[in-house]
Design a protein around this motif. Structure first.
Motif, PDB file in Angstrom:
ATOM      1  N   MET A  44      34.878  46.959  35.309  1.00 49.62           N
ATOM      2  CA  MET A  44      34.112  45.717  35.094  1.00 49.62           C
ATOM      3  C   MET A  44      33.010  45.543  36.136  1.00 49.62           C
ATOM      4  O   MET A  44      32.145  44.687  35.991  1.00 49.62           O
ATOM      5  CB  MET A  44      35.044  44.501  35.137  1.00 49.62           C
ATOM      6  CG  MET A  44      36.009  44.458  33.972  1.00 49.62           C
ATOM      7  SD  MET A  44      36.704  42.808  33.713  1.00 49.62           S
ATOM      8  CE  MET A  44      37.774  42.641  35.138  1.00 49.62           C
ATOM      9  N   ASP A 145      28.015  38.145  32.059  1.00 48.01           N
ATOM     10  CA  ASP A 145      28.937  39.292  32.061  1.00 48.01           C
ATOM     11  C   ASP A 145      30.391  38.825  32.018  1.00 48.01           C
ATOM     12  O   ASP A 145      31.234  39.420  32.638  1.00 48.01           O
ATOM     13  CB  ASP A 145      28.694  40.146  33.323  1.00 48.01           C
ATOM     14  CG  ASP A 145      29.417  41.476  33.258  1.00 48.01           C
ATOM     15  OD1 ASP A 145      29.786  41.910  32.151  1.00 48.01           O
ATOM     16  OD2 ASP A 145      29.625  42.089  34.324  1.00 48.01           O
ATOM     17  N   LYS A 148      32.915  38.304  26.185  1.00 48.28           N
ATOM     18  CA  LYS A 148      31.888  38.702  25.211  1.00 48.28           C
ATOM     19  C   LYS A 148      31.850  37.744  24.012  1.00 48.28           C
ATOM     20  O   LYS A 148      30.773  37.476  23.462  1.00 48.28           O
ATOM     21  CB  LYS A 148      32.124  40.143  24.724  1.00 48.28           C
ATOM     22  CG  LYS A 148      32.245  41.177  25.847  1.00 48.28           C
ATOM     23  CD  LYS A 148      31.191  41.037  26.946  1.00 48.28           C
ATOM     24  CE  LYS A 148      31.534  41.878  28.159  1.00 48.28           C
ATOM     25  NZ  LYS A 148      30.911  41.423  29.402  1.00 48.28           N
ATOM     26  N   ASP A 171      24.763  41.548  30.055  1.00 43.24           N
ATOM     27  CA  ASP A 171      25.390  42.847  30.315  1.00 43.24           C
ATOM     28  C   ASP A 171      26.206  43.355  29.120  1.00 43.24           C
ATOM     29  O   ASP A 171      26.658  42.585  28.279  1.00 43.24           O
ATOM     30  CB  ASP A 171      26.311  42.736  31.531  1.00 43.24           C
ATOM     31  CG  ASP A 171      26.572  44.097  32.155  1.00 43.24           C
ATOM     32  OD1 ASP A 171      25.682  44.968  32.077  1.00 43.24           O
ATOM     33  OD2 ASP A 171      27.660  44.307  32.718  1.00 43.24           O
ATOM     34  N   ASN A 172      26.367  44.664  29.072  1.00 36.10           N
ATOM     35  CA  ASN A 172      27.231  45.342  28.091  1.00 36.10           C
ATOM     36  C   ASN A 172      26.728  45.231  26.657  1.00 36.10           C
ATOM     37  O   ASN A 172      27.525  45.255  25.711  1.00 36.10           O
ATOM     38  CB  ASN A 172      28.680  44.824  28.154  1.00 36.10           C
ATOM     39  CG  ASN A 172      29.326  45.032  29.510  1.00 36.10           C
ATOM     40  OD1 ASN A 172      29.441  44.088  30.294  1.00 36.10           O
ATOM     41  ND2 ASN A 172      29.694  46.264  29.817  1.00 36.10           N
TER      42      ASN A 172
HETATM   43 CA    CA Z   1      29.934  44.138  32.507  1.00 36.40          CA
END
Ligand code: CA
Length: 223
Positions: A44, A145, A148, A171-172
């Motif tokens: 993470m 972040d 989700k 992010d991601n």
């Molecule tokens: Ca992340």
């Protein structure tokens, strides 16, 4: 479509981090401690090259007020705090006291603890409290972040919190490729896919999606 990015082999990635970043010694230490203390959760943590990009964006923007949703052991908050002027501030939102102790230790070691305000509560709750206290249009930079499935709500709150011209880094957004794989349909993947489409179509922001680490979308609130 021709691929324009150079494939990052392990050797080339090591080279990129070695010559393309100047990772602060406390950030290096924090990576080692996080790998040792958090096991699988260490994934993470943002990568050093991503930290360098975020720090550069903060410097270019002349940012003073920042907020992040998802602090974990404090690497991203530390990377940003190191790039802020002495009176700059990061409001760091997370729900884990367990990881926060590692974060606090390293923020103090790097002598930037005074720039980081950790709020141990769901990020949405902290964002709503900031908005209720008149915080709209007052942030220069935001980093998303955390959960989700909550990204869309974070995004809407952050667009209110950011000043015109302010930037959010999400992010991601590539989610290890799952966003582009129609066979994958879990809740987090669906949430990211929907947000990526929404941000792409959102006239309130200028955007670019950067293929660093697991993908970061930069969205600038249009003046
Ligand atoms: Ca992340």
């Amino acid at each position: 479509m021709p691929r324009k990015s150079t494939d990052l082999t392990d050797r080339l990635y090591d080279y990129l981090v070695r010559l393309g970043t100047r990772e602060h010694p406390v950030l290096q230490r924090l990576r080692q401690v996080t790998a040792r203390e958090t096991g699988d959760a260490a994934g993470m943590q943002i990568s050093p090259d991503q930290g360098a990009i975020m720090a550069m964006l903060v410097r270019i923007a002349g940012a003073r007020r920042c907020i992040e949703a998802g602090t974990f052991t404090g690497y991203s908050a530390l990377a940003v705090a190191l790039a802020l002027p002495d009176d700059g501030q990061v409001i760091a939102c997370d729900v884990s006291e367990q990881w926060a102790s590692i974060a606090r230790e390293h923020w103090a070691l790097a002598k930037v603890a005074h720039k980081i305000d950790l709020r141990l509560a769901p990020a949405l709750q902290t964002m709503d409290a900031l908005l209720a206290a008149g915080g709209a249009n007052s942030f220069d930079f935001a980093f998303l972040d955390a959960e989700k499935t909550e990204y869309d709500t974070y995004y809407e709150r952050v667009l209110k919190l950011l000043r015109p011209g302010g930037l959010v880094a999400i992010d991601n957004v590539l989610w290890s490729g799952r966003v582009a794989d129609p066979a994958v349909g879990d809740a987090s993947t669906r949430a990211l896919r929907a947000l990526n489409q929404k941000v792409h179509d959102d006239e309130r922001v200028d955007i670019c999606m950067v293929p660093v680490a697991d993908g970061v979308t930069l969205a600038r609130k249009r003046p």
